[in-house]
Each structure stands twice: as structure tokens, then as C-alpha cells.
Write an enzyme that holds these catalytic residues in place. Structure first.
Site, short mmCIF file in Angstrom:
data_model
loop_
_atom_site.label_atom_id
_atom_site.label_comp_id
_atom_site.label_asym_id
_atom_site.label_seq_id
_atom_site.Cartn_x
_atom_site.Cartn_y
_atom_site.Cartn_z
N GLU A 135 22.84 17.70 -35.19
CA GLU A 135 23.28 17.85 -33.80
C GLU A 135 24.25 16.74 -33.42
O GLU A 135 25.30 16.98 -32.79
CB GLU A 135 22.05 17.81 -32.89
CG GLU A 135 22.32 17.49 -31.44
CD GLU A 135 21.14 16.77 -30.80
OE1 GLU A 135 21.22 15.54 -30.58
OE2 GLU A 135 20.13 17.44 -30.53
N ASP B 103 21.30 25.05 -33.42
CA ASP B 103 22.19 24.63 -32.34
C ASP B 103 23.32 23.76 -32.87
O ASP B 103 24.48 23.91 -32.47
CB ASP B 103 21.41 23.91 -31.24
CG ASP B 103 20.76 22.61 -31.68
OD1 ASP B 103 20.37 22.51 -32.86
OD2 ASP B 103 20.63 21.70 -30.84
#
Length: 396
Positions: A73, A134
Site C-alpha cells: 500500500e 487495494d
């Protein structure tokens, strides 16, 4: 040197907030303003982040953890920020470190591992080989966008390969919900038609542009399912960090709090991004108005408390502990877009009074998104594509 850097970071955030106060006032009055010369030539907050958290070879380090972890991330977010700063050198270094260390040397054949750091035997390397969807969505999006704006065909090709792999390895057509993003390839299909999902993993603007860029209807279907996830997982207007989606043999579908997780069903460090992504949607996005209305209770609670809660019970709205000023920064786009002028002023002043902790990786990330958007260093267009201040004609 460390004390000097902290002082610079604190000073830089305060300067950013002074700009944001004016930006917020202009936005609330329905006016707009052109990018300033400062927006075109430099982004001090990015420079401070790069110096504090990114090594010379392109690794984003979270200094708060004992294992000095790097997560995919962080690599993906930093690539987006590098684009917003027109920093091609940092973008390239971040990408190379990610491929070499999180993907076994080749991002064309595998998704990046989500966590890297110091292992129990004191060696350094991948700690958990599972990927984080994500991060992978943000990385694919950033690569495809970088390929366009910098004219780099290899970035475009790699972004397309990553996007295809996300659809193939991290997505599933869930009964009653639709084509959905799972948090990772492994560990989130709980069996017996139960799945663990994360609403903060699906920024609608990214999914919209990937659908257009990749010419794949599954991204559009994912955006539709993700909107349902965002609304239905937050019945009282407070998003959870994690949610359980389940269907019965009769076909009835429902969401329930993830009471077995560390957050016990609350919304906190993941959920704060739900309001952030919603606030940054373009005014013409078809779902923006409904999302802003649906999550208005979070704005009301923040105004009542004077700060965003660190955790909130999604069923009762009970707040637990004050959130950091990083949380305040993350809420600025949401409060601005939703016309919550009093709460917006409160949080802007709170950041100005306390600054953003210079050594807190996640707070700094939230501030780069929230304050960067407020300063108009980047914006998301109706089709989800990001546009950057340095691209404006006045900047050339």
C-alpha cells in the site's frame, strides 16, 4: 539532523494548512482558483515525506513498527504522490524496489507481497506473501496513468498486466452482490458462502477509470458492486474497517459486523479512507451525492466532538478515543464536498494548531491525500482519471 527534519515537516504542514484554509473557503462559496506557481514547481509536503520515509533505493518505511515494515500500500500510494509531484525519478525507484523485493524480481508474473521487513531471525525480506488488493488497484491505476502522462509504454503495459491479474486472482462474483474485490487472493473466502470484505479498498474513481482504460466490463461491474458494499455495510452512516458478507441457502444476502477481527466490527484506521475517497469524487460522479448524504452522520459526529473518532461503533455511533490530526486531514475533502462548513473549519484549525506528526507514516499519507486535494495539487475527473496541477497550461 532528525530534530531539524521534524521541525521542517511540522513547519511544512502548517504552511499547507494556511493554503487549505483559503482553498476550503473558496470551494464552499462555489468559486475556483487556478494553480499557483508553487503548486506547479514544488510540493513541500511530498519532499518531506520522501526524505523521511523513502530510502534512496525506493522503499517506503513505516518507522513506527519494530520490524520497520514496508507494505505494498505504501509503495502504491507513494507512486501516486510522485506523479502528483511530477517526480519521475522517485516513481521509477519505487517501482523497481517493489518489483525486486515484493514480486520476486518480476511484477509481470506475480502480484506484490503485502509486507516486507525484518523477520524473526533478523534477516530482511518478505514477511507475508499474500498480496493486498487495494495496493494492487492503486498500483495498476498509477502505472497506467503514468504511462499516459509521461509517455512511457512500459508503465502502461505493466499497469495493464497488474489490472488483469487483480481481476483474475483477487476478484470474485459474489451471489447477490456482484463482481467484487476480495482483500487478497487467500484468506477472505470464509466458506459456507461467507466472505470478509473491506469497503476502503474500493475507491470508485479508480474503478471507473480502469473500466475505461482497460475496456473490461468487469471493472464497471466491480464499481457497481462496490457502491452497494459502501452503502449496505454502513447502515447508520459509519463505515466499518471490515465487514462480513453472507448469503443463505435461500439466497438472502446480508452484511454483519466482523466481531472476530481486531477492530470488533468498528470503523477506524481503514474506514477513514472511505470518507476520503468519497470526498475526492468529482461533482459529476453519479454516486457522489448519495455517498455524501449517506455518510453525513460521520460529519455530524465529528462536528459534535470537535475531532474525528479513532474508532466508531457502526451500529450505535458510539465514538472511542480522538482520532489523530491525520484523520482530520483525511476528512477535509469529505467535509468540503458535503458542505459541512463548521466541521471543516474545526478540523482545519485542529491541523493548524497541532500539525501532523512528522514521524507517523499513515498520518502523513492521509495528509498528503487530504491536504493535497484541498490545495488542488490533484483532482479526479468525472471518468475517474486523476489530473495534476503541474499539467495545467500555466505550469509550462
Amino acid at each position: 539532523m532528525r530534530l531539524s527534519l521534524r521541525s521542517l515537516l511540522h513547519h511544512g504542514i502548517r504552511n499547507c494548512v494556511r493554503i487549505c484554509i483559503g482553498s476550503a473557503a473558496l470551494s464552499l462559496s462555489g468559486l475556483s482558483f487556478a494553480a499557483t506557481a508553487g503548486n506547479c514547481t514544488s510540493w513541500p509536503a511530498w519532499e518531506h515525506f520522501r526524505q523521511q520515509f523513502i530510502t534512496k533505493d525506493g522503499r517506503v518505511v513505516d518507522h513506527s513498527g519494530s520490524i520497520k515494515p514496508t507494505v505494498s500500500e505504501g509503495q502504491a500510494y507513494a507512486m501516486f504522490f510522485a506523479m502528483a509531484a511530477n517526480d519521475q525519478t522517485s516513481f521509477k525507484q519505487l517501482l523497481h524496489w517493489t518489483g525486486n523485493n515484493l514480486a520476486g524480481g518480476d511484477l509481470t508474473v506475480r502480484l506484490p507481497a503485502w509486507q516486507w521487513g525484518q523477520r524473526a531471525d533478523q534477516s530482511w525480506g518478505v514477511i507475508d506473501h499474500n498480496s493486498a488488493s487495494d495496493a494492487d488497484v492503486w498500483m495498476a491505476y498509477s502505472l497506467l496513468l503514468a504511462g499516459d502522462i509521461w509517455g512511457n509504454a512500459s508503465y502502461s503495459a505493466l499497469g495493464s498486466l497488474l489490472a488483469q491479474r487483480v481481476l483474475r486472482e483477487e476478484s470474485l462474483d459474489l451471489p447477490g452482490l456482484g463482481f467484487s474485490l476480495l482483500p487478497a487472493p487467500h484468506g477472505f473466502d470464509l466458506g459456507e458462502k461467507r466472505w470478509k470484505l473491506n469497503p476502503s479498498y474500493v475507491p470508485l474513481q479508480l474503478l471507473r477509470w480502469l473500466a475505461i482504460k482497460e475496456h473490461d466490463l468487469r471493472w464497471q461491474q466491480m464499481a457497481q458492486a462496490s457502491f452497494r458494499l459502501l452503502i449496505q455495510s454502513a447502515p447508520k452512516g459509519f463505515s466499518p474497517d471490515w465487514i462480513i458478507y453472507q448469503t443463505t441457502p435461500s439466497g438472502r444476502a446480508s452484511f454483519s459486523p466482523d466481531l472476530n477481527g481486531a477492530e470488533k466490527g468498528d470503523g477506524g484506521y481503514n474506514a477513514i479512507r472511505v470518507y476520503l475517497w468519497a470526498g475526492m469524487l468529482h461533482a459529476q460522479d453519479p454516486e457522489r451525492s448519495r455517498l455524501l448524504r449517506h455518510f453525513a452522520p460521520m460529519a455530524a459526529l465529528t462536528e459534535q466532538l470537535g475531532y474525528p473518532p479513532e474508532f466508531v461503533n457502526i451500529q450505535t455511533g458510539e465514538a472511542k478515543n480522538p482520532g489523530s490530526t491525520g484523520f482530520s486531514a483525511a476528512l477535509l475533502p469529505f467535509l468540503s464536498s458535503g458542505q459541512h462548513s463548521k466541521a471543516l473549519q474545526q478540523q482545519t484549525l485542529r491541523i493548524q494548531a497541532n500539525g501532523i506528526r512528522p514521524d507517523a507514516y499513515y498520518d502523513q499519507v492521509l495528509a498528503l491525500f487530504g491536504l493535497g486535494w484541498q490545495e488542488k495539487r490533484f483532482a479526479f475527473l468525472p471518468d475517474g482519471r486523476a489530473e495534476f496541477a503541474w499539467q495545467a497550461a500555466a505550469c509550462h
